[in-house]
Design a protein around this motif. Sequence first.
Motif, PDB file in Angstrom:
ATOM      1  N   ALA A  75     -42.635 -23.800  -5.795  1.00 14.62           N
ATOM      2  CA  ALA A  75     -43.104 -23.792  -7.174  1.00 14.62           C
ATOM      3  C   ALA A  75     -41.900 -23.831  -8.102  1.00 14.62           C
ATOM      4  O   ALA A  75     -40.806 -23.361  -7.754  1.00 14.62           O
ATOM      5  CB  ALA A  75     -43.940 -22.541  -7.453  1.00 14.62           C
ATOM      6  N   THR A  76     -42.106 -24.406  -9.269  1.00 18.57           N
ATOM      7  CA  THR A  76     -41.001 -24.575 -10.217  1.00 18.57           C
ATOM      8  C   THR A  76     -41.211 -23.715 -11.470  1.00 18.57           C
ATOM      9  O   THR A  76     -41.648 -22.576 -11.359  1.00 18.57           O
ATOM     10  CB  THR A  76     -40.818 -26.063 -10.545  1.00 18.57           C
ATOM     11  N   SER A  77     -40.927 -24.233 -12.639  1.00 18.09           N
ATOM     12  CA  SER A  77     -40.771 -23.379 -13.822  1.00 18.09           C
ATOM     13  C   SER A  77     -42.012 -22.598 -14.233  1.00 18.09           C
ATOM     14  O   SER A  77     -41.900 -21.484 -14.746  1.00 18.09           O
ATOM     15  CB  SER A  77     -40.275 -24.210 -15.008  1.00 18.09           C
ATOM     16  N   ALA A  78     -43.214 -23.155 -14.040  1.00 15.83           N
ATOM     17  CA  ALA A  78     -44.422 -22.456 -14.483  1.00 15.83           C
ATOM     18  C   ALA A  78     -44.539 -21.083 -13.823  1.00 15.83           C
ATOM     19  O   ALA A  78     -44.784 -20.070 -14.496  1.00 15.83           O
ATOM     20  CB  ALA A  78     -45.658 -23.293 -14.205  1.00 15.83           C
ATOM     21  N   LEU A 103     -38.577 -21.777  -6.574  1.00 17.44           N
ATOM     22  CA  LEU A 103     -37.218 -22.310  -6.627  1.00 17.44           C
ATOM     23  C   LEU A 103     -36.521 -21.903  -7.919  1.00 17.44           C
ATOM     24  O   LEU A 103     -37.138 -21.863  -8.986  1.00 17.44           O
ATOM     25  CB  LEU A 103     -37.253 -23.839  -6.553  1.00 17.44           C
ATOM     26  N   SER A 104     -35.251 -21.623  -7.813  1.00 15.64           N
ATOM     27  CA  SER A 104     -34.444 -21.478  -9.027  1.00 15.64           C
ATOM     28  C   SER A 104     -34.261 -22.863  -9.632  1.00 15.64           C
ATOM     29  O   SER A 104     -34.507 -23.882  -8.973  1.00 15.64           O
ATOM     30  CB  SER A 104     -33.081 -20.878  -8.683  1.00 15.64           C
ATOM     31  N   GLY A 135     -43.313 -30.441 -16.647  1.00 16.85           N
ATOM     32  CA  GLY A 135     -44.035 -29.849 -17.763  1.00 16.85           C
ATOM     33  C   GLY A 135     -43.296 -28.701 -18.408  1.00 16.85           C
ATOM     34  O   GLY A 135     -43.380 -28.491 -19.625  1.00 16.85           O
ATOM     35  N   GLY A 136     -42.549 -27.931 -17.595  1.00 16.75           N
ATOM     36  CA  GLY A 136     -41.873 -26.761 -18.131  1.00 16.75           C
ATOM     37  C   GLY A 136     -40.382 -26.906 -18.312  1.00 16.75           C
ATOM     38  O   GLY A 136     -39.769 -26.144 -19.073  1.00 16.75           O
TER      39      GLY A 136
END
Length: 287
Positions: A75-78, A103-104, A135-136
Amino acid sequence: MILAIDIGSNTIKCLLGHSESGSVVRVYEKSLDNRILDNGGVLVQNADSMIAESIKTFITSAKKFSDDFKVKVVATSALRDSNCRNKILENVLHETGCQIKILSGDEEARLSFCGAMSDVLVDSSKRSAYFDLGGGSLEIVAGQNCDVDFACSIPIGAVRLTRTCKCNEEYFETSRKAIGQALSSFPKCEQLIGAGGSVVAARFMKQKLGLDGAENIISIDDMHACYDAVCGLSVEQRVEKFAITRNRADIIVSAFASIIELMDFLQMKELVHTFCNIRYGLILSSK
């Protein structure tokens, strides 16, 4: 065989494949337009169930192609920026048996770059700047082959920009300021590689607008033409005229503004679009 699943702010995607001679052999891939980040910048109430159902859908579909694969979910920024991420991770693990790795920004950028450099249409011998606009956040990397010299994540994703800015001019101003601050020490590169749904939209818009040049090469003039073509349209008109998905049509103007500002800052007259991204990097980095 690896089933790589990427949970983004705007979409949840998967790729089933395996690595071979430094590239990825694709077996199956799918993208679901599940936006887990709402207009207020927080996760939607049913984010955990959306994620769990997406994972189960991907696994069920992947089993039609192979009975033997490992599932890697990132998963990323959200989720990275959410205060309730731990509860969501627990719920998804309970529902699916899959552990999500958040993830960082640096990890996200490096995996994405590694995936992009595996594209046979990308000259990985050149020193390259690579970006993936989500998106983020905007991930930006500089390197050569799979060796990374610079990597960072900038919080100017298309959903985030659309939520925080009040007009189109602010998309450019906010992007310009954030990019300038984050990339003040960015090294000189020979080419720009771009990935993400907004670059895909620009690639197909270029065709619909009848613009010249190779399909996977998008010039700065092409980007301006794409921006001009959508900025005055309603969301419904963008969907109807350019076949942009509804889940992206409302954020496409801010996305194009960010890409234009990035190209201007890096003094790049064109970008090379690649479909090889973080999921490809996940497969290549898996043992």
